[in-house]
Design an enzyme around this catalytic site. Structure first.
Site, PDB file in Angstrom:
ATOM      1  N   ASP A  11      -4.119   4.254  10.243  1.00 46.57           N
ATOM      2  CA  ASP A  11      -2.996   3.361   9.990  1.00 46.57           C
ATOM      3  C   ASP A  11      -3.168   2.764   8.596  1.00 46.57           C
ATOM      4  O   ASP A  11      -4.189   2.138   8.305  1.00 46.57           O
ATOM      5  CB  ASP A  11      -3.022   2.259  11.058  1.00 46.57           C
ATOM      6  CG  ASP A  11      -1.832   1.326  10.960  1.00 46.57           C
ATOM      7  OD1 ASP A  11      -1.236   1.206   9.868  1.00 46.57           O
ATOM      8  OD2 ASP A  11      -1.509   0.710  11.982  1.00 46.57           O
ATOM      9  N   ILE A  12      -2.178   2.954   7.766  1.00 46.96           N
ATOM     10  CA  ILE A  12      -2.296   2.492   6.384  1.00 46.96           C
ATOM     11  C   ILE A  12      -2.469   0.974   6.294  1.00 46.96           C
ATOM     12  O   ILE A  12      -3.090   0.473   5.358  1.00 46.96           O
ATOM     13  CB  ILE A  12      -1.096   2.984   5.535  1.00 46.96           C
ATOM     14  CG1 ILE A  12      -1.390   2.792   4.041  1.00 46.96           C
ATOM     15  CG2 ILE A  12       0.195   2.293   5.903  1.00 46.96           C
ATOM     16  CD1 ILE A  12      -1.071   3.966   3.201  1.00 46.96           C
ATOM     17  N   ASN A  25      12.177   1.343   0.904  1.00 45.43           N
ATOM     18  CA  ASN A  25      13.507   1.819   0.509  1.00 45.43           C
ATOM     19  C   ASN A  25      13.986   0.933  -0.634  1.00 45.43           C
ATOM     20  O   ASN A  25      13.372  -0.085  -0.935  1.00 45.43           O
ATOM     21  CB  ASN A  25      14.478   1.836   1.692  1.00 45.43           C
ATOM     22  CG  ASN A  25      14.629   0.469   2.303  1.00 45.43           C
ATOM     23  OD1 ASN A  25      15.017  -0.480   1.625  1.00 45.43           O
ATOM     24  ND2 ASN A  25      14.288   0.337   3.566  1.00 45.43           N
ATOM     25  N   GLY A  33       9.052   2.768   9.967  1.00 44.10           N
ATOM     26  CA  GLY A  33       7.874   3.537   9.550  1.00 44.10           C
ATOM     27  C   GLY A  33       6.804   2.688   8.893  1.00 44.10           C
ATOM     28  O   GLY A  33       6.471   1.597   9.364  1.00 44.10           O
ATOM     29  N   VAL A  34       6.283   3.191   7.797  1.00 46.65           N
ATOM     30  CA  VAL A  34       5.218   2.502   7.058  1.00 46.65           C
ATOM     31  C   VAL A  34       5.698   1.116   6.621  1.00 46.65           C
ATOM     32  O   VAL A  34       4.966   0.115   6.724  1.00 46.65           O
ATOM     33  CB  VAL A  34       4.822   3.339   5.813  1.00 46.65           C
ATOM     34  CG1 VAL A  34       3.909   2.546   4.892  1.00 46.65           C
ATOM     35  CG2 VAL A  34       4.150   4.638   6.243  1.00 46.65           C
ATOM     36  N   ASP A  35       6.912   1.063   6.133  1.00 42.77           N
ATOM     37  CA  ASP A  35       7.494  -0.185   5.633  1.00 42.77           C
ATOM     38  C   ASP A  35       7.483  -1.271   6.725  1.00 42.77           C
ATOM     39  O   ASP A  35       7.022  -2.408   6.502  1.00 42.77           O
ATOM     40  CB  ASP A  35       8.935   0.126   5.204  1.00 42.77           C
ATOM     41  CG  ASP A  35       9.492  -0.852   4.203  1.00 42.77           C
ATOM     42  OD1 ASP A  35       8.742  -1.717   3.730  1.00 42.77           O
ATOM     43  OD2 ASP A  35      10.694  -0.741   3.895  1.00 42.77           O
ATOM     44  N   SER A 123       8.057   9.921   2.011  1.00 41.80           N
ATOM     45  CA  SER A 123       9.298  10.686   2.301  1.00 41.80           C
ATOM     46  C   SER A 123       9.216  11.625   3.502  1.00 41.80           C
ATOM     47  O   SER A 123      10.223  12.230   3.867  1.00 41.80           O
ATOM     48  CB  SER A 123       9.790  11.499   1.079  1.00 41.80           C
ATOM     49  OG  SER A 123      10.321  10.651   0.092  1.00 41.80           O
ATOM     50  N   THR A 124       8.034  11.773   4.113  1.00 39.70           N
ATOM     51  CA  THR A 124       7.914  12.770   5.191  1.00 39.70           C
ATOM     52  C   THR A 124       8.263  12.231   6.573  1.00 39.70           C
ATOM     53  O   THR A 124       8.137  12.943   7.567  1.00 39.70           O
ATOM     54  CB  THR A 124       6.490  13.371   5.259  1.00 39.70           C
ATOM     55  OG1 THR A 124       5.576  12.343   5.664  1.00 39.70           O
ATOM     56  CG2 THR A 124       6.061  13.951   3.922  1.00 39.70           C
TER      57      THR A 124
END
Ligand code: ADP
Length: 171
Positions: A11-12, A25, A33-35, A123-124
């Site tokens: 997990d980032i 974005n 997601g990550v954001d 982007s994935t």
């Protein structure tokens, strides 16, 4: 400085690095997601810093392919570098914009004197970029980008499929 490229499944938001990169974005005001994970775990200071950017330098939002830093709030990292990946397009080659995300984030990282930087597979996810191609662009771009400060770029991926894709391009 020659940069070491590493890969972890994880997990980032848990990475103890100088800077974590957010797959943001262009609104800079949060997303999925990550954001979403970064804002949830990092607390309200990150969003406040993003709002301040919208009120000053980035009134129209952050353009695709660019990067900007804020506090990392409650995350173990010291900084969050927000970058806006391109949405995948079947009719238009947007690879250069995706490469730009990695290059511009590393430039911002150098400006912060960061020695360790964690990247997600930009982007994935929601933006639909094919995983293998996204991994290839990530690895090639970071390899080609010399940094005066960054000693380690850590790719942090969320599942086995992404891990396999990055591992293929890293070997
Ligand atoms: P984008 O909108 O740029 O596609 P996403 O955040 O939707 O960004 O997804 C980017 C990649 O990050 C995807 O491969 C997704 O599986 C992965 N991902 C999602 N959450 C996390 C997390 N907490 N840590 C690391 N990777 C994550």
């Amino acid at each position: 400085m020659s940069t070491r490229l590493t890969l972890v499944l994880g997990d980032i938001t848990r990475q103890d690095v100088d800077a974590v990169v957010n797959a943001a974005n262009s609104s800079l005001l949060g997303g999925g997601g990550v954001d979403g994970a970064i804002h949830r775990r990092g607390g309200p200071d990150i969003l406040a810093a993003c709002r301040a950017l919208r009120a000053s330098h980035h009134g129209k939002g952050l353009p695709t392919g660019q990067a900007v830093a804020t506090t990392a709030g409650l995350l173990p990292a010291r900084h969050v570098i927000h970058t806006v990946g391109p949405r995948w397009s079947a009719t238009e080659d947007r690879s250069e914009l995706l490469a730009s995300c990695y290059r511009e984030s590393l430039k911002v990282a150098a400006g912060l004197d960061a020695r360790t930087v964690a990247f997600p597979a930009i982007s994935t996810g929601i933006y639909g970029w094919p995983l293998d191609d996204g991994a290839r662009i990530a690895v090639e771009t970071v390899r080609e980008t010399a940094s005066p400060t960054v000693e380690e770029v850590r790719f942090v991926v969320f599942d086995d499929r992404a891990h396999e894709a990055f591992a293929r391009h890293l070997t």
